[in-house]
Design a protein around this motif. Sequence first.
Motif, short mmCIF file in Angstrom:
data_model
loop_
_atom_site.label_atom_id
_atom_site.label_comp_id
_atom_site.label_asym_id
_atom_site.label_seq_id
_atom_site.Cartn_x
_atom_site.Cartn_y
_atom_site.Cartn_z
N MET A 1 21.87 18.28 -52.96
CA MET A 1 21.99 17.32 -51.89
C MET A 1 22.49 18.06 -50.64
SD MET A 1 24.15 13.73 -51.70
CE MET A 1 25.75 14.31 -52.15
N LYS A 2 22.08 17.58 -49.48
CA LYS A 2 22.55 18.14 -48.21
C LYS A 2 23.41 17.12 -47.48
CE LYS A 2 18.92 21.39 -47.29
NZ LYS A 2 18.63 22.35 -46.27
N ILE A 3 24.56 17.60 -46.99
CA ILE A 3 25.47 16.75 -46.22
C ILE A 3 25.76 17.48 -44.91
CG2 ILE A 3 27.73 15.65 -46.12
CD1 ILE A 3 27.77 15.68 -49.18
N HIS A 16 32.72 12.13 -31.46
CA HIS A 16 31.60 11.42 -30.83
C HIS A 16 30.28 12.03 -31.30
CE1 HIS A 16 29.93 8.78 -27.66
NE2 HIS A 16 28.95 9.65 -27.76
N LEU A 17 29.70 11.42 -32.32
CA LEU A 17 28.48 11.96 -32.94
C LEU A 17 27.31 12.04 -31.97
CD1 LEU A 17 26.93 12.94 -35.41
CD2 LEU A 17 26.52 10.53 -35.98
N GLY A 18 27.16 11.07 -31.10
CA GLY A 18 26.00 11.00 -30.22
C GLY A 18 25.79 12.22 -29.34
N ARG A 19 26.86 12.86 -28.91
CA ARG A 19 26.76 14.02 -28.03
C ARG A 19 26.88 15.37 -28.75
NH1 ARG A 19 25.61 12.42 -23.31
NH2 ARG A 19 26.58 10.60 -22.39
N CYS A 20 27.23 15.34 -30.01
CA CYS A 20 27.47 16.57 -30.77
C CYS A 20 26.18 17.40 -30.89
CB CYS A 20 27.99 16.23 -32.16
SG CYS A 20 28.50 17.67 -33.10
N GLN A 21 26.33 18.71 -30.73
CA GLN A 21 25.20 19.63 -30.85
C GLN A 21 25.38 20.66 -31.96
OE1 GLN A 21 25.15 20.00 -26.19
NE2 GLN A 21 23.40 21.08 -27.02
N LYS A 22 26.55 20.67 -32.59
CA LYS A 22 26.79 21.61 -33.67
C LYS A 22 27.21 20.85 -34.92
CE LYS A 22 28.05 25.38 -30.66
NZ LYS A 22 29.15 26.15 -30.09
N PHE A 23 26.60 21.23 -36.02
CA PHE A 23 26.85 20.58 -37.31
C PHE A 23 26.98 21.63 -38.39
CE2 PHE A 23 24.67 17.58 -34.67
CZ PHE A 23 25.20 16.35 -34.99
N TRP A 24 27.90 21.40 -39.31
CA TRP A 24 27.91 22.16 -40.54
C TRP A 24 26.98 21.43 -41.49
CZ3 TRP A 24 29.50 26.86 -40.82
CH2 TRP A 24 30.58 27.31 -40.06
N VAL A 25 26.04 22.16 -42.09
CA VAL A 25 25.16 21.57 -43.09
C VAL A 25 25.51 22.22 -44.43
CG1 VAL A 25 22.79 21.20 -43.84
CG2 VAL A 25 23.34 21.14 -41.39
N VAL A 63 23.45 12.66 -46.18
CA VAL A 63 24.70 12.07 -45.70
C VAL A 63 25.08 12.77 -44.41
CG1 VAL A 63 27.16 11.69 -46.22
CG2 VAL A 63 25.46 11.65 -48.08
N LEU A 64 25.58 12.02 -43.43
CA LEU A 64 26.08 12.61 -42.19
C LEU A 64 27.49 12.08 -41.95
CD1 LEU A 64 24.10 13.20 -38.94
CD2 LEU A 64 26.55 12.90 -38.99
N ILE A 65 28.46 12.98 -41.94
CA ILE A 65 29.86 12.62 -41.76
C ILE A 65 30.29 12.94 -40.34
CG2 ILE A 65 32.24 13.10 -42.51
CD1 ILE A 65 31.07 13.86 -45.27
#
Length: 133
Positions: A1-3, A16-25, A63-65
């Motif tokens: 699974m990917k989160i 603020h998720l809407g503006r975020c440009q970096k994510f740990w996957v 899943v997106l946290i």
Amino acid sequence: MKIAVSSQNQTNVTAHLGRCQKFWVYDVDETTIQNKQVLQLTKDQSFHESSPKDSHPLDTVQVLISGSMGRGLARRLESKGIQPVITSETDPDTAITTYLAGSLVVSTPEDHAHDHEAGNDHEGECGCNQETI
């Protein structure tokens, strides 16, 4: 699974998720982290700037946290088969491990005030369903 976990500074869960440009996957099994890597989006790929109708680099996660998101963005994720999770946990790795253990404290989009900077005129494109201030 990917989160995926929103983490603009690559240290903390971004509020603020809407503006975020970096994510740990994270690639995870039922109980442990197998792999983790940074996904860097362009500004145009952020949820505020991108269209819900187009494919998105995060479409492959289950899943997106994040620290916060509006109801519209939560519905956008759900429509793509992604479970939106809002938490006050600030450490990305801890958010993942407690999520996998079933003990992550979560809240709903309705629980979060969603402030926009004055003059931000995105006319609901992010799906946050909040009026600009």
